[in-house]
Design a protein around this motif. Structure first.
Motif, PDB file in Angstrom:
ATOM      1  N   ALA A 158     -11.006   3.150   6.431  1.00  0.00           N
ATOM      2  CA  ALA A 158      -9.844   3.753   5.760  1.00  0.00           C
ATOM      3  C   ALA A 158     -10.247   4.341   4.419  1.00  0.00           C
ATOM      4  CB  ALA A 158      -8.744   2.713   5.589  1.00  0.00           C
ATOM      5  N   LYS A 159     -11.032   3.593   3.651  1.00  0.00           N
ATOM      6  CA  LYS A 159     -11.473   4.087   2.349  1.00  0.00           C
ATOM      7  C   LYS A 159     -12.296   5.357   2.517  1.00  0.00           C
ATOM      8  CE  LYS A 159     -13.843   4.062  -1.739  1.00  0.00           C
ATOM      9  NZ  LYS A 159     -15.006   4.875  -2.130  1.00  0.00           N
ATOM     10  N   TYR A 219      -5.053   3.503   7.208  1.00  0.00           N
ATOM     11  CA  TYR A 219      -4.911   2.436   6.206  1.00  0.00           C
ATOM     12  C   TYR A 219      -3.795   1.474   6.592  1.00  0.00           C
ATOM     13  CZ  TYR A 219      -0.915   4.026   3.149  1.00  0.00           C
ATOM     14  OH  TYR A 219       0.314   4.356   2.610  1.00  0.00           O
ATOM     15  N   ALA A 267      -7.664   3.701  -0.623  1.00  0.00           N
ATOM     16  CA  ALA A 267      -7.290   4.585   0.487  1.00  0.00           C
ATOM     17  C   ALA A 267      -5.854   5.071   0.340  1.00  0.00           C
ATOM     18  CB  ALA A 267      -7.470   3.844   1.812  1.00  0.00           C
ATOM     19  N   ALA A 268      -4.953   4.155   0.005  1.00  0.00           N
ATOM     20  CA  ALA A 268      -3.546   4.532  -0.163  1.00  0.00           C
ATOM     21  C   ALA A 268      -3.373   5.493  -1.335  1.00  0.00           C
ATOM     22  CB  ALA A 268      -2.690   3.277  -0.364  1.00  0.00           C
ATOM     23  N   ARG A 271      -3.262   8.033   6.562  1.00  0.00           N
ATOM     24  CA  ARG A 271      -2.150   7.094   6.399  1.00  0.00           C
ATOM     25  C   ARG A 271      -2.098   6.112   7.569  1.00  0.00           C
ATOM     26  NH1 ARG A 271       1.987  10.655   5.596  1.00  0.00           N
ATOM     27  NH2 ARG A 271       1.797  10.498   3.321  1.00  0.00           N
ATOM     28  N   GLU A 310       0.790   4.394  -2.594  1.00  0.00           N
ATOM     29  CA  GLU A 310       0.748   5.803  -2.214  1.00  0.00           C
ATOM     30  C   GLU A 310       1.841   6.595  -2.923  1.00  0.00           C
ATOM     31  OE1 GLU A 310       1.750   8.732   1.494  1.00  0.00           O
ATOM     32  OE2 GLU A 310       1.057   6.717   2.027  1.00  0.00           O
ATOM     33  N   ARG A 323     -10.309  -1.805  -1.315  1.00  0.00           N
ATOM     34  CA  ARG A 323     -10.592  -0.529  -0.645  1.00  0.00           C
ATOM     35  C   ARG A 323      -9.351   0.038   0.027  1.00  0.00           C
ATOM     36  NH1 ARG A 323     -16.174  -3.274   1.028  1.00  0.00           N
ATOM     37  NH2 ARG A 323     -17.400  -2.466  -0.728  1.00  0.00           N
ATOM     38  N   LEU A 324      -8.508  -0.829   0.520  1.00  0.00           N
ATOM     39  CA  LEU A 324      -7.249  -0.337   1.096  1.00  0.00           C
ATOM     40  C   LEU A 324      -6.364   0.263   0.010  1.00  0.00           C
ATOM     41  CD1 LEU A 324      -6.332  -3.112   3.693  1.00  0.00           C
ATOM     42  CD2 LEU A 324      -7.423  -0.898   4.075  1.00  0.00           C
ATOM     43  N   LEU A 357       0.821  -1.213   0.000  1.00  0.00           N
ATOM     44  CA  LEU A 357       0.000   0.000   0.000  1.00  0.00           C
ATOM     45  C   LEU A 357       0.853   1.260   0.000  1.00  0.00           C
ATOM     46  CD1 LEU A 357      -2.855  -0.987   2.483  1.00  0.00           C
ATOM     47  CD2 LEU A 357      -2.927  -0.964  -0.014  1.00  0.00           C
ATOM     48  N   ALA A 380     -11.086  -1.540   6.772  1.00  0.00           N
ATOM     49  CA  ALA A 380     -10.890  -1.200   5.360  1.00  0.00           C
ATOM     50  C   ALA A 380     -11.931  -0.179   4.906  1.00  0.00           C
ATOM     51  CB  ALA A 380     -10.970  -2.453   4.494  1.00  0.00           C
ATOM     52  N   CYS A 384      -9.860   8.345   4.115  1.00  0.00           N
ATOM     53  CA  CYS A 384      -8.779   8.791   3.227  1.00  0.00           C
ATOM     54  C   CYS A 384      -9.313   9.513   2.001  1.00  0.00           C
ATOM     55  CB  CYS A 384      -7.916   7.598   2.797  1.00  0.00           C
ATOM     56  SG  CYS A 384      -6.957   6.867   4.145  1.00  0.00           S
TER      57      CYS A 384
END
Length: 391
Positions: free
Chosen positions: A326-327, A306, A254-255, A303, A83, A250-251, A79, A323, A330
């Motif tokens: 985080a989604k 996630y 998010a990243a 950050r 990013e 989804r992670l 992840l 997850a 973020c």
């Protein structure tokens, strides 16, 4: 960006190998991705060569087993690679996330023979994947999909249409969810469909407000036949496979959101440090510093969340709620950060001469992909309170 370029993020990496990997990614982003991002996005050019480079560099299969060509890296590392790439160009990072999602079903639910036959090419850069779950009338309610898979002995015939498919029309393989049985989630089966299968075609790419270098198109399946050896998992197991894939996907989103937000913050910092108003640098004004502080805090919070979810996944613990959180956090934060970046640049932020407006246009879709943020709130609520009851 700042005069000396974006400042590297302090990464939380578990091994020396992961640190070396991240150095490779930063170098690749600096040389191959960032320099052409604005020009190619404006022209709608998909950077297929970059994905070949990612594959030959070992970056297309990071979270998958080494024996099949993967990198055997934990999600915590994968992840952070996403990013880093998203800060350089979202089309590349999101494409990597979608490709990883497309490989998930086979990697996690395929037989040993299927993995040995298909995964090395999927993870090695020769092939690019797409994930086909959504349909024109089955987006958030994926369990109501209508694409039909009919079995005749050892052969399946697929008929129907898929919508909002990233890499639609250019993918070399499609992971397709189709209805093989009764209505509802238990009647869905997953298939690995070659991109050149007879009867498979793509509509013209959608015209979008951002991510113009990443083709999104409807996919039509008109009598597409595949043998039973391309069925992933058991008959009727497809919806469970799809949900498991989406938790991980989804992670990835998010990243990506954190990466774009970081790029927007770097752009705002550089602009404020280099511009003067009322006889002093803009960066000296307390009100603008407060905005920067809020932006940086939102990025760090996303950050941290996630990475927490990724570590749960790496430890084999449930992470679906985290997850979704985080989604949600973020992508909502990234939307706010990019809006503030445009505001901090003033009129310049509204022009295409600076990347802030592109970040704003691109990040919006991350609130929609892999389940809208309203769906994420439903998922979180279900984990907190149980399913909704209806009279």
């Amino acid at each position: 960006m700042r005069p000396d370029g974006p400042q590297p993020v302090e990464r939380q990496l578990p091994t020396d190998e992961a640190h070396e990997l991240m150095a490779l990614v930063r170098d690749l982003a600096r040389r191959e991705v960032r320099p052409r991002a604005a020009e190619e996005e404006d022209a709608g050019v998909f950077p297929r060569g970059v994905f070949t480079t990612l594959g030959t560099s070992g970056l297309l299969g990071l979270p998958y087993p080494q024996e099949y060509g993967g990198g055997d890296q934990p999600y915590e590392v994968y992840l952070q690679v996403l990013e880093e790439l998203a800060a350089a160009r979202l089309t590349v990072a999101m494409g990597l996330s979608v490709h990883t999602l497309s490989c998930f079903g086979l990697a996690e639910y395929g037989t040993k023979e299927q993995r040995e036959q298909y995964l090395p090419a999927m993870l090695g850069g020769q092939l690019l994947g797409a994930y086909c779950l959504s349909e024109p009338n089955a987006g958030s309610d994926a369990a109501s999909l209508r694409t039909r898979a009919t079995r005749d002995g050892a052969t399946w015939t697929l008929n129907g249409g898929k919508a909002w498919i990233t890499h639609g029309g250019i993918a070399d393989f499609y992971t397709v969810l189709a209805r093989s049985g009764a209505e509802g989630p238990r009647g869905i089966t997953a298939f690995l469909v070659p991109g050149d299968a007879a009867g498979l075609s793509a509509a013209p790419p959608e015209r979008k407000m951002g991510l113009k270098g990443s083709p999104t198109a409807q996919i039509h399946l008109d009598g597409v036949t595949v043998d039973d050896g391309r069925r992933i998992g058991e008959e009727g197991q497809g919806f469970g496979i799809a949900l498991a894939a989406l938790d991980s996907g989804r992670l990835g989103i998010a990243a990506c959101a954190v990466g774009v937000a970081q790029a927007a913050l770097d752009e705002a910092l550089a602009f404020l440090a280099g511009r003067r108003q009322f006889g002093r640098p803009l960066s000296d004004f307390q009100g603008l510093r407060f905005m920067l502080a809020d932006m940086a805090t939102a990025i760090e919070a996303g950050r941290a969340l996630y990475l927490t979810a990724a570590r749960l996944r790496d430890a084999g613990r449930p992470f679906s709620k985290e997850a979704a959180m985080a989604k949600l956090l973020c992508t909502d934060n990234a939307m706010k950060v990019t809006i503030d970046a445009v505001q901090l640049l003033g009129g310049y932020g509204y022009t295409a001469d600076f990347p802030a407006e592109r970040y704003l246009r691109e990040v919006k879709v991350l609130q929609i992909l892999e389940g809208t943020n309203q769906i994420q709130r439903m998922i979180i609520g279900r984990h907190l309170l149980g399913p909704e009851t209806r009279a």
